[in-house]
Design a protein around this motif. Structure first.
Motif, short mmCIF file in Angstrom:
data_model
loop_
_atom_site.label_atom_id
_atom_site.label_comp_id
_atom_site.label_asym_id
_atom_site.label_seq_id
_atom_site.Cartn_x
_atom_site.Cartn_y
_atom_site.Cartn_z
N GLN A 1 44.65 89.78 -49.21
CA GLN A 1 43.81 88.86 -48.47
C GLN A 1 42.50 88.68 -49.21
N GLU A 2 42.01 87.45 -49.17
CA GLU A 2 40.76 87.14 -49.85
C GLU A 2 39.60 87.92 -49.24
N GLN A 3 38.75 88.49 -50.09
CA GLN A 3 37.52 89.12 -49.63
C GLN A 3 36.41 88.07 -49.65
N LEU A 4 35.72 87.93 -48.52
CA LEU A 4 34.62 86.98 -48.43
C LEU A 4 33.36 87.73 -48.03
N VAL A 5 32.27 87.47 -48.72
CA VAL A 5 31.00 88.16 -48.46
C VAL A 5 29.89 87.13 -48.33
N GLU A 6 29.29 87.10 -47.13
CA GLU A 6 28.17 86.19 -46.89
C GLU A 6 26.85 86.86 -47.26
N SER A 7 25.88 86.05 -47.61
CA SER A 7 24.53 86.53 -47.88
C SER A 7 23.56 85.38 -47.67
N GLY A 8 22.26 85.72 -47.63
CA GLY A 8 21.24 84.69 -47.55
C GLY A 8 20.59 84.53 -46.20
N GLY A 9 21.06 85.26 -45.21
CA GLY A 9 20.45 85.18 -43.89
C GLY A 9 19.06 85.79 -43.86
N GLY A 10 18.39 85.60 -42.74
CA GLY A 10 17.06 86.17 -42.60
C GLY A 10 16.31 85.53 -41.46
N LEU A 11 15.00 85.80 -41.44
CA LEU A 11 14.10 85.25 -40.43
C LEU A 11 13.37 84.06 -41.01
N VAL A 12 13.36 82.95 -40.30
CA VAL A 12 12.69 81.75 -40.77
C VAL A 12 12.02 81.07 -39.58
N GLN A 13 10.91 80.39 -39.85
CA GLN A 13 10.21 79.68 -38.79
C GLN A 13 10.92 78.37 -38.47
N PRO A 14 10.74 77.88 -37.24
CA PRO A 14 11.31 76.56 -36.90
C PRO A 14 10.84 75.51 -37.91
N GLY A 15 11.79 74.65 -38.30
CA GLY A 15 11.50 73.65 -39.31
C GLY A 15 11.75 74.11 -40.72
N GLY A 16 11.99 75.39 -40.90
CA GLY A 16 12.22 75.94 -42.23
C GLY A 16 13.64 75.76 -42.71
N SER A 17 13.92 76.33 -43.88
CA SER A 17 15.22 76.21 -44.52
C SER A 17 15.74 77.56 -44.98
N LEU A 18 17.04 77.66 -45.05
CA LEU A 18 17.73 78.81 -45.63
C LEU A 18 18.98 78.29 -46.32
N ARG A 19 19.42 79.02 -47.34
CA ARG A 19 20.70 78.73 -47.95
C ARG A 19 21.57 79.98 -47.87
N LEU A 20 22.70 79.84 -47.20
CA LEU A 20 23.67 80.92 -47.10
C LEU A 20 24.70 80.76 -48.22
N SER A 21 25.20 81.90 -48.68
CA SER A 21 26.26 81.92 -49.68
C SER A 21 27.45 82.70 -49.14
N CYS A 22 28.62 82.30 -49.57
CA CYS A 22 29.85 82.99 -49.23
C CYS A 22 30.65 83.16 -50.52
N ALA A 23 30.72 84.38 -50.99
CA ALA A 23 31.39 84.65 -52.27
C ALA A 23 32.80 85.13 -52.04
N GLY A 24 33.74 84.49 -52.73
CA GLY A 24 35.14 84.90 -52.66
C GLY A 24 35.52 85.75 -53.85
N SER A 25 36.75 86.24 -53.83
CA SER A 25 37.17 87.15 -54.88
C SER A 25 38.49 86.78 -55.54
N GLY A 26 39.24 85.87 -54.93
CA GLY A 26 40.58 85.60 -55.43
C GLY A 26 40.63 84.59 -56.54
N SER A 27 41.75 84.60 -57.23
CA SER A 27 41.92 83.70 -58.36
C SER A 27 42.25 82.28 -57.94
N ILE A 28 42.59 82.09 -56.67
CA ILE A 28 42.94 80.75 -56.21
C ILE A 28 41.90 80.23 -55.22
N PHE A 29 40.66 80.70 -55.35
CA PHE A 29 39.58 80.30 -54.44
C PHE A 29 39.47 78.79 -54.35
N SER A 30 39.65 78.11 -55.47
CA SER A 30 39.46 76.66 -55.50
C SER A 30 40.47 75.91 -54.63
#
Length: 112
Positions: A1-30
């Protein structure tokens, strides 16, 4: 089964921005359709965005125009760019693929 790992969360003020990432591990991710979901305190988990293998994107109405989902198959990573964040966007954010793999989640808190 594909391993998925999220990152990029945190505390932000209203109106702000964040970018989350989700990294996969398999050879057929695409080949996977990738999705983002979130679960706010006391609420059910909800789907919020999808990007297909052809990079077609879909969004729930409450985030459309503020969130953008993209993918970089060379890096086996899917991103969720979140702009104009609101307190009601506070939740644990998860990514998944169409084969039933899920990440562990990353916390996003929008608060002043």
């Amino acid at each position: 089964q594909e391993q998925l790992v999220e990152s990029g969360g945190g505390l932000v003020q209203p109106g702000g921005s964040l970018r989350l990432s989700c990294a996969g591990s398999g050879s057929i991710f695409s080949t996977y359709t990738m999705s983002w979901h979130r679960q706010a305190p006391g609420k059910r988990r909800e789907w919020i965005a999808t990007v297909t293998r052809e990079s077609i994107t879909l969004y729930i109405a409450s985030v459309e125009g503020r969130f953008t989902v993209t993918r970089d198959n060379a890096k086996k990573t899917v991103y969720l760019q979140m702009n104009s964040l609101k307190p009601e966007d506070t939740a644990v954010y998860y990514c998944s693929n169409n084969m039933g793999s899920w990440g562990q989640g990353t916390q996003v808190t929008v608060s002043s």
